[in-house]
Write a protein that holds these residues in place. Structure first.
Motif, PDB file in Angstrom:
ATOM      1  N   SER A  22       9.557  -1.438  -0.981  1.00 27.60           N
ATOM      2  CA  SER A  22       9.356  -0.656  -2.189  1.00 27.60           C
ATOM      3  C   SER A  22       8.099  -1.195  -2.858  1.00 27.60           C
ATOM      4  CB  SER A  22      10.561  -0.802  -3.109  1.00 27.60           C
ATOM      5  OG  SER A  22      10.395   0.011  -4.236  1.00 27.60           O
ATOM      6  N   PHE A  23       7.297  -0.299  -3.420  1.00 30.08           N
ATOM      7  CA  PHE A  23       6.053  -0.760  -4.037  1.00 30.08           C
ATOM      8  C   PHE A  23       5.580   0.198  -5.113  1.00 30.08           C
ATOM      9  CE2 PHE A  23       4.659   2.250  -0.923  1.00 30.08           C
ATOM     10  CZ  PHE A  23       3.478   2.786  -1.413  1.00 30.08           C
ATOM     11  N   LYS A  24       4.704  -0.329  -5.927  1.00 34.29           N
ATOM     12  CA  LYS A  24       3.981   0.450  -6.911  1.00 34.29           C
ATOM     13  C   LYS A  24       2.531   0.009  -6.851  1.00 34.29           C
ATOM     14  CE  LYS A  24       7.120   2.929  -9.155  1.00 34.29           C
ATOM     15  NZ  LYS A  24       7.038   4.364  -9.352  1.00 34.29           N
ATOM     16  N   VAL A  25       1.622   0.941  -7.133  1.00 35.72           N
ATOM     17  CA  VAL A  25       0.199   0.662  -7.082  1.00 35.72           C
ATOM     18  C   VAL A  25      -0.410   0.958  -8.443  1.00 35.72           C
ATOM     19  CG1 VAL A  25      -1.979   1.221  -5.954  1.00 35.72           C
ATOM     20  CG2 VAL A  25       0.141   1.349  -4.664  1.00 35.72           C
ATOM     21  N   TYR A  26      -1.143  -0.036  -8.967  1.00 35.67           N
ATOM     22  CA  TYR A  26      -1.904   0.167 -10.205  1.00 35.67           C
ATOM     23  C   TYR A  26      -3.340   0.467  -9.808  1.00 35.67           C
ATOM     24  CZ  TYR A  26      -4.429  -0.641 -14.491  1.00 35.67           C
ATOM     25  OH  TYR A  26      -5.242  -0.483 -15.573  1.00 35.67           O
ATOM     26  N   LEU A  27      -3.827   1.640 -10.142  1.00 38.27           N
ATOM     27  CA  LEU A  27      -5.163   2.067  -9.747  1.00 38.27           C
ATOM     28  C   LEU A  27      -6.072   2.122 -10.965  1.00 38.27           C
ATOM     29  CD1 LEU A  27      -3.915   4.880  -7.396  1.00 38.27           C
ATOM     30  CD2 LEU A  27      -4.653   2.582  -6.759  1.00 38.27           C
ATOM     31  N   SER A  28      -7.133   1.324 -10.911  1.00 37.88           N
ATOM     32  CA  SER A  28      -7.979   1.166 -12.089  1.00 37.88           C
ATOM     33  C   SER A  28      -9.278   1.970 -12.058  1.00 37.88           C
ATOM     34  CB  SER A  28      -8.309  -0.315 -12.285  1.00 37.88           C
ATOM     35  OG  SER A  28      -8.909  -0.833 -11.114  1.00 37.88           O
ATOM     36  N   ASN A  29      -9.662   2.519 -10.911  1.00 34.30           N
ATOM     37  CA  ASN A  29     -10.891   3.316 -10.895  1.00 34.30           C
ATOM     38  C   ASN A  29     -10.693   4.594 -10.087  1.00 34.30           C
ATOM     39  OD1 ASN A  29     -11.720   2.996  -8.100  1.00 34.30           O
ATOM     40  ND2 ASN A  29     -12.287   0.899  -8.599  1.00 34.30           N
ATOM     41  N   GLU A  30     -11.605   5.536 -10.280  1.00 34.16           N
ATOM     42  CA  GLU A  30     -11.455   6.868  -9.681  1.00 34.16           C
ATOM     43  C   GLU A  30     -11.499   6.838  -8.150  1.00 34.16           C
ATOM     44  OE1 GLU A  30     -10.528   9.736 -11.145  1.00 34.16           O
ATOM     45  OE2 GLU A  30     -10.272   8.421 -12.861  1.00 34.16           O
ATOM     46  N   LYS A  31     -12.346   6.004  -7.567  1.00 34.40           N
ATOM     47  CA  LYS A  31     -12.434   5.934  -6.109  1.00 34.40           C
ATOM     48  C   LYS A  31     -11.093   5.491  -5.519  1.00 34.40           C
ATOM     49  CE  LYS A  31     -15.081   3.943  -2.337  1.00 34.40           C
ATOM     50  NZ  LYS A  31     -16.134   3.031  -1.934  1.00 34.40           N
ATOM     51  N   LYS A  32     -10.487   4.469  -6.112  1.00 33.28           N
ATOM     52  CA  LYS A  32      -9.186   3.992  -5.636  1.00 33.28           C
ATOM     53  C   LYS A  32      -8.116   5.056  -5.860  1.00 33.28           C
ATOM     54  CE  LYS A  32      -9.772  -0.971  -6.200  1.00 33.28           C
ATOM     55  NZ  LYS A  32      -9.273  -2.180  -6.870  1.00 33.28           N
ATOM     56  N   LYS A  33      -8.167   5.726  -6.997  1.00 31.94           N
ATOM     57  CA  LYS A  33      -7.176   6.763  -7.291  1.00 31.94           C
ATOM     58  C   LYS A  33      -7.211   7.863  -6.241  1.00 31.94           C
ATOM     59  CE  LYS A  33      -7.000   6.104 -12.272  1.00 31.94           C
ATOM     60  NZ  LYS A  33      -7.296   6.661 -13.586  1.00 31.94           N
ATOM     61  N   LYS A  34      -8.400   8.282  -5.842  1.00 30.00           N
ATOM     62  CA  LYS A  34      -8.526   9.343  -4.843  1.00 30.00           C
ATOM     63  C   LYS A  34      -8.037   8.874  -3.473  1.00 30.00           C
ATOM     64  CE  LYS A  34     -12.287  11.818  -7.053  1.00 30.00           C
ATOM     65  NZ  LYS A  34     -13.678  12.239  -6.982  1.00 30.00           N
ATOM     66  N   LYS A  35      -8.479   7.697  -3.064  1.00 36.91           N
ATOM     67  CA  LYS A  35      -8.158   7.190  -1.728  1.00 36.91           C
ATOM     68  C   LYS A  35      -6.661   6.904  -1.582  1.00 36.91           C
ATOM     69  CE  LYS A  35      -9.840   3.724   1.527  1.00 36.91           C
ATOM     70  NZ  LYS A  35     -10.771   2.609   1.718  1.00 36.91           N
ATOM     71  N   VAL A  36      -6.100   6.156  -2.522  1.00 37.71           N
ATOM     72  CA  VAL A  36      -4.675   5.824  -2.460  1.00 37.71           C
ATOM     73  C   VAL A  36      -3.841   7.067  -2.736  1.00 37.71           C
ATOM     74  CG1 VAL A  36      -2.833   4.418  -3.447  1.00 37.71           C
ATOM     75  CG2 VAL A  36      -5.077   3.407  -3.058  1.00 37.71           C
ATOM     76  N   GLY A  37      -4.283   7.896  -3.661  1.00 35.80           N
ATOM     77  CA  GLY A  37      -3.558   9.125  -3.965  1.00 35.80           C
ATOM     78  C   GLY A  37      -3.431  10.030  -2.747  1.00 35.80           C
ATOM     79  N   ALA A  38      -4.505  10.153  -1.974  1.00 35.79           N
ATOM     80  CA  ALA A  38      -4.468  10.967  -0.754  1.00 35.79           C
ATOM     81  C   ALA A  38      -3.465  10.397   0.250  1.00 35.79           C
ATOM     82  CB  ALA A  38      -5.859  11.045  -0.132  1.00 35.79           C
TER      83      ALA A  38
END
Length: 92
Positions: A22-38
């Motif tokens: 089980s995990f959660k991801v804290y995304l602090s910038n737009e590039k990470k948000k797009k990549k991890v979100g995808a």
């Protein structure tokens, strides 16, 4: 042996998924948000991101991911990649 992994990276998310935690991801910038979100959308687990509405509840989070579904998607993508590589190699 972690019950919950909190991380901030794409590779952290991948490693956690491969280890079926089980995990959660804290995304602090737009590039990470797009990549991890995808990645999360592709594996049908988009609710892994920590946002402003995040409430820590370990018992609830422990059973949120159905890894049989996630692993099925990964297996399908792995097989498609292997098939592609075979076709490319044969074509040369």
């Amino acid at each position: 042996n972690a019950d919950l992994v909190l991380n901030r990276t794409y590779h952290g998310a991948v490693f956690t998924i491969l280890n079926e935690r089980s995990f959660k991801v804290y995304l602090s910038n737009e590039k990470k948000k797009k990549k991890v979100g995808a990645l999360l959308r592709e594996l049908h687990i988009p609710n892994r991101k920590i946002d402003k509405d995040f409430k820590f509840d370990l018992e609830k989070m422990r059973d949120e991911i159905d890894y049989s579904v996630v692993n099925e998607i990964i297996d399908e993508k792995r097989e498609a990649s292997i098939d592609y590589l075979r076709r490319v190699i044969k074509g040369k």
